[in-house]
Design a protein around this motif. Structure first.
Motif, mmCIF file in Angstrom:
data_model
loop_
_atom_site.group_PDB
_atom_site.id
_atom_site.type_symbol
_atom_site.label_atom_id
_atom_site.label_comp_id
_atom_site.label_asym_id
_atom_site.label_seq_id
_atom_site.Cartn_x
_atom_site.Cartn_y
_atom_site.Cartn_z
ATOM 1 N N MET A 474 -11.662 133.592 79.940
ATOM 2 C CA MET A 474 -12.124 132.473 79.118
ATOM 3 C C MET A 474 -11.121 131.328 79.113
ATOM 4 O O MET A 474 -9.926 131.527 79.291
ATOM 5 C CB MET A 474 -12.432 132.924 77.689
ATOM 6 N N LEU A 475 -11.643 130.117 78.941
ATOM 7 C CA LEU A 475 -10.752 128.966 78.814
ATOM 8 C C LEU A 475 -9.794 129.216 77.658
ATOM 9 O O LEU A 475 -10.142 129.858 76.674
ATOM 10 C CB LEU A 475 -11.549 127.680 78.595
ATOM 11 N N ARG A 476 -8.588 128.677 77.786
ATOM 12 C CA ARG A 476 -7.625 128.826 76.697
ATOM 13 C C ARG A 476 -7.586 127.567 75.842
ATOM 14 O O ARG A 476 -6.893 127.522 74.840
ATOM 15 C CB ARG A 476 -6.233 129.131 77.250
ATOM 16 N N GLY A 477 -8.325 126.545 76.263
ATOM 17 C CA GLY A 477 -8.379 125.339 75.452
ATOM 18 C C GLY A 477 -8.806 124.143 76.269
ATOM 19 O O GLY A 477 -9.140 124.275 77.451
ATOM 20 N N ILE A 478 -8.828 122.978 75.601
ATOM 21 C CA ILE A 478 -9.013 121.711 76.290
ATOM 22 C C ILE A 478 -7.634 121.074 76.307
ATOM 23 O O ILE A 478 -6.987 120.979 75.255
ATOM 24 C CB ILE A 478 -10.030 120.801 75.560
ATOM 25 N N ASN A 482 -6.791 120.078 70.991
ATOM 26 C CA ASN A 482 -7.056 121.301 70.266
ATOM 27 C C ASN A 482 -8.285 121.232 69.357
ATOM 28 O O ASN A 482 -9.121 122.138 69.354
ATOM 29 C CB ASN A 482 -5.816 121.595 69.415
ATOM 30 N N GLU A 483 -8.380 120.144 68.616
ATOM 31 C CA GLU A 483 -9.497 120.012 67.684
ATOM 32 C C GLU A 483 -10.827 119.979 68.429
ATOM 33 O O GLU A 483 -11.818 120.555 68.010
ATOM 34 C CB GLU A 483 -9.351 118.738 66.833
ATOM 35 N N ARG A 484 -10.792 119.273 69.563
ATOM 36 C CA ARG A 484 -12.020 119.147 70.349
ATOM 37 C C ARG A 484 -12.461 120.511 70.882
ATOM 38 O O ARG A 484 -13.657 120.796 70.996
ATOM 39 C CB ARG A 484 -11.771 118.172 71.512
ATOM 40 N N TYR A 485 -11.490 121.340 71.212
ATOM 41 C CA TYR A 485 -11.788 122.697 71.687
ATOM 42 C C TYR A 485 -12.554 123.468 70.607
ATOM 43 O O TYR A 485 -13.608 124.057 70.860
ATOM 44 C CB TYR A 485 -10.470 123.399 72.042
ATOM 45 N N LYS A 486 -12.025 123.427 69.396
ATOM 46 C CA LYS A 486 -12.678 124.164 68.297
ATOM 47 C C LYS A 486 -14.063 123.594 68.009
ATOM 48 O O LYS A 486 -15.030 124.317 67.864
ATOM 49 C CB LYS A 486 -11.815 124.075 67.031
ATOM 50 N N GLU A 487 -14.101 122.275 67.957
ATOM 51 C CA GLU A 487 -15.329 121.574 67.609
ATOM 52 C C GLU A 487 -16.421 121.811 68.661
ATOM 53 O O GLU A 487 -17.578 122.121 68.348
ATOM 54 C CB GLU A 487 -14.967 120.077 67.485
ATOM 55 N N THR A 488 -16.040 121.708 69.950
ATOM 56 C CA THR A 488 -17.038 121.789 71.015
ATOM 57 C C THR A 488 -17.637 123.178 71.167
ATOM 58 O O THR A 488 -18.831 123.320 71.353
ATOM 59 C CB THR A 488 -16.413 121.377 72.366
#
Ligand code: WTA
Length: 653
Positions: A474-478, A482-488
């Motif tokens: 799995m991706l580890r993030g954007i 960071n916020e965009r990762y959680k949000e998306t």
């Protein structure tokens, strides 16, 4: 949603199934007990898969899961390039062919594992000379030539995350990716061959680097030998790589060390830098490549037709197949150069046994006609794969009959840049397949179709596709967001990964992918966001406002249709010329893959009272349907005006 309903109805009537032959099943890498083993103890199952890699230090914990952050194989250390190359050479497989490379003009190169390793070591040494250190980001902007894979593996060898930018992207798109990852070096080529001619790449790098950046050096492969403008920061690949030592001792990196960043379209104009790490990613790409493609490295010739600029090229040309010691075909050019049978000619020439391609190409072949595949001996093929978009049952059946001679299992593989590796797919030899369905989650993976409240839907119902357990690749993030990762990915359903796709479970529990449910289009298997194209359009001086939709397209899956309002004072009379200028403008801003199929100049856009554009209605127009419920529009007459105004508008190529 009307289109989804239509496809849902069609899918309900699909009851053909195709079990693999007993012979295929008996020899298959995947046996039915794989599901039960994974089910019994998921983490022990992944541990077992990870053990097939070569680790310099073993891990002490399989998974650390603090939603939405996962770490896999904690404490373990390994080197990606050693797993892909050194290991084969030291175990006596150095003389095996890694790549049969075929250039579009017909030039060929046969590269063994030992030769590829030497090239990668020399390139790593060249990167060191250019100042690259572990952790530095390297942008790679290349045609489909072996040096693209060499560059990626050299970066991986030194722990410098690569960011491959598809060679079809524009200078602007390249610059924004260079900036976002803060790349130190760019690796490119003078150009490549496509559609019967040399195209240039280096000028786009020069153009991009007029912007703000911290790039110190540009390493340039000489592929076409065309005239190439030169600056002080440029270095020819053959000059610097050529004089390096072929000794390079690879360092071990932490399992969670970043391996690469790959940008993909999101629902905003700014692409997302999806980043992947090492141990989990390599574990899952190797496992899926072995099980889904049933690879027998001593005898198979495997060909994935993707470009290394996309995730499919990363996972199923570079990392998965090389770790498994596969022999591959790599082809530089387009499928119709110099003739429409080129791919089939190459299958026959190299005796390809496994072919992995995209529905858009399959549909193109169907359109060209059966005479092209029939003119070549395709009897070496034993397994066929599909990826990138839903494959319609007609194309699936044609692929099976005309390309696969009714004897090859088809694996329709669902996954994403974010998932890193295949997640949903039949297991060849185990699964009885249905034309158009990716079937079920692979052993070790948990996928569900849920309703608005995250409740799994029953058989025969549709909903959102989610992944409710972490998986190694799995991706580890954007990157940097960071916020965009959680949000998306993790906010639609709290703590659960939402893939952005709609899906349906049939009466047997098989999964049917229905396409994106967000504002992301899928054109020929490439993800493009509607917002990205809209913002490219409004950056043109003539455009006041734009709305973009993905309209169903028989060949490319979806086609980009743009509705544009011009600024005051711009004459409508030169519509055709303006149309062309706008399409070219999008090509300049993003790249030819985002060029709208059709641009419709309108006076109004359908908006709700709160000002939100109702794309659903525009989609009805773009797909020549009766316009749906427009009662929530601020001005109910708008759709009538748009439809009338379009009667005379004609579509372009
Ligand atoms: C779509 C490509 C249906 C889906 C590997 C996903 C598919 C997006 C399939 C990811 C498939 C990919 N059937 N749809 N077999 N494979 N998709 O990141 O919408 O370029 O979310 O990764 O492609 O595209 P990406």
């Amino acid at each position: 949603m009307s289109q989804d309903h239509e496809s849902l109805e069609n899918l309900l009537s699909e009851d053909r199934t195709f079990p693999a032959s007993a012979q295929f099943a008996a020899a298959a890498n995947a046996q039915p007990d794989l599901y039960a083993r994974a089910e019994k103890d998921r983490l022990a199952f992944w541990d077992e898969q990870a053990k097939s890699l070569q680790w310099d230090t073993p891990w002490n914990k399989t998974l650390d899961w603090q939603p939405p952050y996962a770490k896999w194989f904690i404490g373990g250390k390994l080197n990606a390039s050693v797993n892909a190359l050194d290991r084969h050479v030291s175990e006596g497989r150095g003389s095996r062919v890694a790549f049969h490379f075929e250039g579009e003009p017909g030039d060929t190169r046969t590269i063994t594992y030992a030769e590829l390793l030497t090239d990668v070591k020399k390139t790593a040494n060249a990167l060191i000379e250019l100042g690259v250190k572990a952790g530095d980001r390297v942008a790679i902007y290349m045609p489909m030539i072996p040096e693209a894979a060499v560059a990626m593996l050299a970066c991986a060898r030194m722990g410098a995350p690569h960011s491959v930018v598809f060679g079809g992207f524009s200078a602007d798109a390249l610059l924004s990716r260079i900036q976002d990852a803060d790349a130190k070096i760019v690796i490119t080529a003078d150009g490549g061959f496509r559609k019967g001619a040399a195209f240039a790449l280096k000028p786009a790098v020069d153009e991009a680097l007029k912007g703000k950046h911290n790039v110190e050096k540009v390493l340039v492969v000489q592929r076409t030998k065309q005239e190439t403008a030169w600056t002080e920061r440029d270095v020819w690949w053959h000059e610097i790589v050529g004089r390096q030592s072929s000794e390079h001792v690879a360092e071990s990196f932490d399992s969670e060390h970043p391996l690469f960043i790959l940008y993909t379209s999101g629902t905003t104009a700014k692409p997302k830098g999806i980043f992947h790490t090492t141990g989990g990613y390599l574990t899952q790409v190797a496992y899926t490549h072995k099980m889904v493609f049933d690879i027998k490295p001593e005898t198979d010739v495997y060909w994935c037709t993707a470009d290394v600029g996309w995730v499919t090229g990363h996972s199923y040309i570079v990392y998965g197949p090389l770790i498994n010691g596969a022999t591959q075909v790599m082809y530089e050019g387009t499928p119709d150069t110099p003739h429409k049978g080129r791919i089939f000619e190459l299958i026959a020439k190299y005796g390809v046994t496994i072919l992995y391609t995209a529905p858009t190409l399959i549909r193109t072949w169907m359109k060209w006609g059966d005479e092209f595949p029939q003119a070549h001996d395709l009897s070496s093929l034993r397994l066929l794969g599909s990826v990138g978009e839903p494959i319609n049952p007609e194309a699936w059946m044609w692929y099976r009959e005309v390309i696969g001679g009714n004897r090859c299992p088809i694996v329709d593989t669902w996954w994403q840049t974010e998932t890193g590796a295949i997640m949903i797919s039949p297991l060849p030899g185990v699964t009885a397949t249905k034309p158009g369905s990716a079937m079920t989650a692979l052993p070790g993976i948990s996928a569900k179709v849920v309703d608005d409240n995250a409740v799994p839907v029953g058989k025969g119902h549709g909903g959102y596709l989610i992944l409710d357990q972490p998986w190694p690749s799995m991706l580890r993030g954007i990157w940097g967001e960071n916020e965009r990762y959680k949000e998306t990915y993790w906010s639609r359903f709290e703590g659960i990964y939402f893939a952005g796709d709609g899906a349906k479970l049939d009466n047997d529990g098989a999964i049917w992918l229905l396409g994106r449910v967000d504002d992301v289009m899928n054109v020929s298997g490439h993800r493009i966001s509607t917002t990205e194209v809209e913002s490219a359009l409004v950056s043109h001086e003539a455009v006041a406002e734009a709305a973009v939709v993905g309209a169903a397209d028989a060949m490319t899956g979806q086609g980009i249709v743009a509705f544009v309002i011009l600024r005051g004072g711009i004459e409508h009379a030169d519509g055709e010329e303006l149309n062309k200028a706008l399409r070219n403008h999008v090509t300049k801003e993003i790249g030819a893959i985002a060029k709208p199929r059709q641009i419709l100049i309108v006076n109004e856009l359908p908006k709700t009272r709160s000002g939100k554009i109702m794309r659903r209605l525009l989609k009805d127009v773009a797909e020549n349907r009766v316009v749906g419920d427009a009662t929530t529009l601020a001005d109910p007459n708008v759709m009538k005006l748009i439809s009338e105004g379009l009667q005379s508008a004609k579509s372009e190529d």
